[in-house]
Design a protein around this motif. Structure first.
Motif, PDB file in Angstrom:
ATOM      1  N   ALA A  34       0.831  -1.209   0.000  1.00  0.00           N
ATOM      2  CA  ALA A  34       0.000   0.000   0.000  1.00  0.00           C
ATOM      3  C   ALA A  34       0.862   1.255   0.000  1.00  0.00           C
ATOM      4  O   ALA A  34       0.557   2.231   0.680  1.00  0.00           O
ATOM      5  CB  ALA A  34      -0.935  -0.012   1.192  1.00  0.00           C
ATOM      6  N   THR A  35       1.945   1.253  -0.767  1.00  0.00           N
ATOM      7  CA  THR A  35       2.796   2.435  -0.861  1.00  0.00           C
ATOM      8  C   THR A  35       2.068   3.531  -1.634  1.00  0.00           C
ATOM      9  O   THR A  35       1.122   3.260  -2.371  1.00  0.00           O
ATOM     10  CB  THR A  35       4.121   2.108  -1.569  1.00  0.00           C
ATOM     11  OG1 THR A  35       3.826   1.730  -2.926  1.00  0.00           O
ATOM     12  CG2 THR A  35       4.885   1.012  -0.864  1.00  0.00           C
ATOM     13  N   ALA A  36       2.531   4.755  -1.481  1.00  0.00           N
ATOM     14  CA  ALA A  36       1.910   5.879  -2.192  1.00  0.00           C
ATOM     15  C   ALA A  36       1.961   5.655  -3.697  1.00  0.00           C
ATOM     16  O   ALA A  36       0.985   5.907  -4.412  1.00  0.00           O
ATOM     17  CB  ALA A  36       2.611   7.187  -1.824  1.00  0.00           C
ATOM     18  N   ARG A  37       3.087   5.179  -4.197  1.00  0.00           N
ATOM     19  CA  ARG A  37       3.234   4.941  -5.640  1.00  0.00           C
ATOM     20  C   ARG A  37       2.274   3.850  -6.119  1.00  0.00           C
ATOM     21  O   ARG A  37       1.666   3.962  -7.184  1.00  0.00           O
ATOM     22  CB  ARG A  37       4.680   4.575  -5.947  1.00  0.00           C
ATOM     23  CG  ARG A  37       4.992   4.473  -7.409  1.00  0.00           C
ATOM     24  CD  ARG A  37       6.492   4.292  -7.612  1.00  0.00           C
ATOM     25  NE  ARG A  37       6.777   3.892  -8.963  1.00  0.00           N
ATOM     26  CZ  ARG A  37       7.347   4.667  -9.854  1.00  0.00           C
ATOM     27  NH1 ARG A  37       7.711   5.889  -9.540  1.00  0.00           N
ATOM     28  NH2 ARG A  37       7.577   4.226 -11.072  1.00  0.00           N
ATOM     29  N   SER A  38       2.115   2.792  -5.331  1.00  0.00           N
ATOM     30  CA  SER A  38       1.196   1.717  -5.685  1.00  0.00           C
ATOM     31  C   SER A  38      -0.253   2.207  -5.697  1.00  0.00           C
ATOM     32  O   SER A  38      -1.013   1.921  -6.625  1.00  0.00           O
ATOM     33  CB  SER A  38       1.335   0.548  -4.716  1.00  0.00           C
ATOM     34  OG  SER A  38       2.597  -0.064  -4.854  1.00  0.00           O
ATOM     35  N   LEU A  39      -0.627   2.943  -4.663  1.00  0.00           N
ATOM     36  CA  LEU A  39      -1.995   3.467  -4.588  1.00  0.00           C
ATOM     37  C   LEU A  39      -2.289   4.432  -5.730  1.00  0.00           C
ATOM     38  O   LEU A  39      -3.394   4.438  -6.284  1.00  0.00           O
ATOM     39  CB  LEU A  39      -2.227   4.137  -3.238  1.00  0.00           C
ATOM     40  CG  LEU A  39      -2.155   3.200  -2.024  1.00  0.00           C
ATOM     41  CD1 LEU A  39      -2.269   3.989  -0.734  1.00  0.00           C
ATOM     42  CD2 LEU A  39      -3.206   2.113  -2.109  1.00  0.00           C
ATOM     43  N   ARG A  40      -1.285   5.231  -6.099  1.00  0.00           N
ATOM     44  CA  ARG A  40      -1.439   6.155  -7.225  1.00  0.00           C
ATOM     45  C   ARG A  40      -1.635   5.381  -8.535  1.00  0.00           C
ATOM     46  O   ARG A  40      -2.493   5.717  -9.341  1.00  0.00           O
ATOM     47  CB  ARG A  40      -0.215   7.069  -7.296  1.00  0.00           C
ATOM     48  CG  ARG A  40      -0.416   8.325  -8.074  1.00  0.00           C
ATOM     49  CD  ARG A  40       0.687   9.370  -7.878  1.00  0.00           C
ATOM     50  NE  ARG A  40       2.040   8.835  -7.817  1.00  0.00           N
ATOM     51  CZ  ARG A  40       2.806   8.830  -6.738  1.00  0.00           C
ATOM     52  NH1 ARG A  40       2.352   9.319  -5.597  1.00  0.00           N
ATOM     53  NH2 ARG A  40       4.028   8.342  -6.772  1.00  0.00           N
ATOM     54  N   ALA A  41      -0.859   4.317  -8.731  1.00  0.00           N
ATOM     55  CA  ALA A  41      -0.979   3.499  -9.942  1.00  0.00           C
ATOM     56  C   ALA A  41      -2.362   2.845 -10.026  1.00  0.00           C
ATOM     57  O   ALA A  41      -2.984   2.823 -11.092  1.00  0.00           O
ATOM     58  CB  ALA A  41       0.115   2.437  -9.987  1.00  0.00           C
ATOM     59  N   ILE A  42      -2.842   2.343  -8.901  1.00  0.00           N
ATOM     60  CA  ILE A  42      -4.167   1.709  -8.867  1.00  0.00           C
ATOM     61  C   ILE A  42      -5.246   2.731  -9.225  1.00  0.00           C
ATOM     62  O   ILE A  42      -6.114   2.472 -10.067  1.00  0.00           O
ATOM     63  CB  ILE A  42      -4.445   1.076  -7.491  1.00  0.00           C
ATOM     64  CG1 ILE A  42      -3.493  -0.102  -7.245  1.00  0.00           C
ATOM     65  CG2 ILE A  42      -5.906   0.630  -7.380  1.00  0.00           C
ATOM     66  CD1 ILE A  42      -3.462  -0.586  -5.807  1.00  0.00           C
ATOM     67  N   ALA A  43      -5.193   3.893  -8.597  1.00  0.00           N
ATOM     68  CA  ALA A  43      -6.199   4.938  -8.868  1.00  0.00           C
ATOM     69  C   ALA A  43      -6.131   5.390 -10.322  1.00  0.00           C
ATOM     70  O   ALA A  43      -7.175   5.573 -10.972  1.00  0.00           O
ATOM     71  CB  ALA A  43      -5.989   6.123  -7.926  1.00  0.00           C
ATOM     72  N   ASN A  44      -4.927   5.559 -10.842  1.00  0.00           N
ATOM     73  CA  ASN A  44      -4.770   6.027 -12.217  1.00  0.00           C
ATOM     74  C   ASN A  44      -5.323   5.032 -13.225  1.00  0.00           C
ATOM     75  O   ASN A  44      -6.061   5.415 -14.138  1.00  0.00           O
ATOM     76  CB  ASN A  44      -3.291   6.311 -12.528  1.00  0.00           C
ATOM     77  CG  ASN A  44      -2.782   7.543 -11.827  1.00  0.00           C
ATOM     78  OD1 ASN A  44      -3.538   8.422 -11.430  1.00  0.00           O
ATOM     79  ND2 ASN A  44      -1.473   7.611 -11.630  1.00  0.00           N
ATOM     80  N   ILE A  45      -4.993   3.746 -13.081  1.00  0.00           N
ATOM     81  CA  ILE A  45      -5.467   2.774 -14.066  1.00  0.00           C
ATOM     82  C   ILE A  45      -6.972   2.556 -13.948  1.00  0.00           C
ATOM     83  O   ILE A  45      -7.658   2.376 -14.946  1.00  0.00           O
ATOM     84  CB  ILE A  45      -4.689   1.435 -14.016  1.00  0.00           C
ATOM     85  CG1 ILE A  45      -4.974   0.611 -15.279  1.00  0.00           C
ATOM     86  CG2 ILE A  45      -5.011   0.637 -12.780  1.00  0.00           C
ATOM     87  CD1 ILE A  45      -4.628   1.284 -16.579  1.00  0.00           C
ATOM     88  N   GLY A  95       5.526   1.967 -14.214  1.00  0.00           N
ATOM     89  CA  GLY A  95       5.401   3.301 -13.631  1.00  0.00           C
ATOM     90  C   GLY A  95       4.073   3.469 -12.934  1.00  0.00           C
ATOM     91  O   GLY A  95       3.285   2.527 -12.834  1.00  0.00           O
ATOM     92  N   ASP A  96       3.801   4.696 -12.470  1.00  0.00           N
ATOM     93  CA  ASP A  96       2.568   4.928 -11.708  1.00  0.00           C
ATOM     94  C   ASP A  96       1.364   5.231 -12.599  1.00  0.00           C
ATOM     95  O   ASP A  96       0.289   5.527 -12.109  1.00  0.00           O
ATOM     96  CB  ASP A  96       2.769   6.026 -10.657  1.00  0.00           C
ATOM     97  CG  ASP A  96       2.978   7.409 -11.251  1.00  0.00           C
ATOM     98  OD1 ASP A  96       2.882   7.583 -12.484  1.00  0.00           O
ATOM     99  OD2 ASP A  96       3.250   8.334 -10.458  1.00  0.00           O
ATOM    100  N   LEU A  97       1.556   5.159 -13.913  1.00  0.00           N
ATOM    101  CA  LEU A  97       0.479   5.297 -14.901  1.00  0.00           C
ATOM    102  C   LEU A  97      -0.196   6.660 -14.838  1.00  0.00           C
ATOM    103  O   LEU A  97      -1.374   6.799 -15.154  1.00  0.00           O
ATOM    104  CB  LEU A  97      -0.541   4.162 -14.733  1.00  0.00           C
ATOM    105  CG  LEU A  97       0.056   2.751 -14.662  1.00  0.00           C
ATOM    106  CD1 LEU A  97      -1.006   1.734 -14.305  1.00  0.00           C
ATOM    107  CD2 LEU A  97       0.748   2.384 -15.953  1.00  0.00           C
ATOM    108  N   SER A  98       0.561   7.687 -14.447  1.00  0.00           N
ATOM    109  CA  SER A  98      -0.007   9.021 -14.291  1.00  0.00           C
ATOM    110  C   SER A  98      -0.129   9.778 -15.611  1.00  0.00           C
ATOM    111  O   SER A  98      -0.871  10.748 -15.683  1.00  0.00           O
ATOM    112  CB  SER A  98       0.827   9.841 -13.300  1.00  0.00           C
ATOM    113  OG  SER A  98       2.154   9.955 -13.761  1.00  0.00           O
TER     114      SER A  98
END
Length: 114
Positions: A34-45, A95-98
């Motif tokens: 549940a790292t910030a980068r992982s959560l960001r990637a999940i939200a982005n995709i 990547g974080d898919l941003s």
């Protein structure tokens, strides 16, 4: 006279080519807890899928800490990584898919102008 099928992209926000909208996308996102980068990637995709593939995708999120054996199966060397299994060919995006435009291009989805 032969009939030529029109494959030009549709116009408008959130639209993809008619052929791409009808396809089923099978995606797996590999993350590290549940790292910030992982959560960001999940939200982005999830946002990209809901906007451009609504009703035409399956997304599996894999935490590599809980299921490390899956890293070898999809040859994952960095995370977060998104694997597009269907439609073929298989594609990997790291990547974080941003950057939505790069993700759409990597998934082979054509977006119309906003």
């Amino acid at each position: 006279m032969a009939h030529k099928k029109n494959r030009s992209p549709q116009r408008g926000r959130g639209s993809a080519t008619a052929d791409k909208q009808a396809e089923r996308y099978e995606l797996t996102l590999y993350v590290t807890g549940a790292t910030a980068r992982s959560l960001r990637a999940i939200a982005n995709i999830k946002a990209i899928c809901e906007e451009y593939l609504k009703g035409h995708y399956q997304l599996e999120v894999v935490d590599i800490y809980r299921r490390p054996e899956l890293l070898h199966r999809d040859q994952i060397v960095a995370v977060p990584t998104l694997v597009r299994k269907l439609p073929r060919p298989v594609r990997l995006l790291v990547g974080d898919l941003s950057r939505a435009e790069q993700v759409l291009s990597g998934l082979d989805i054509v977006a119309g102008p906003s």
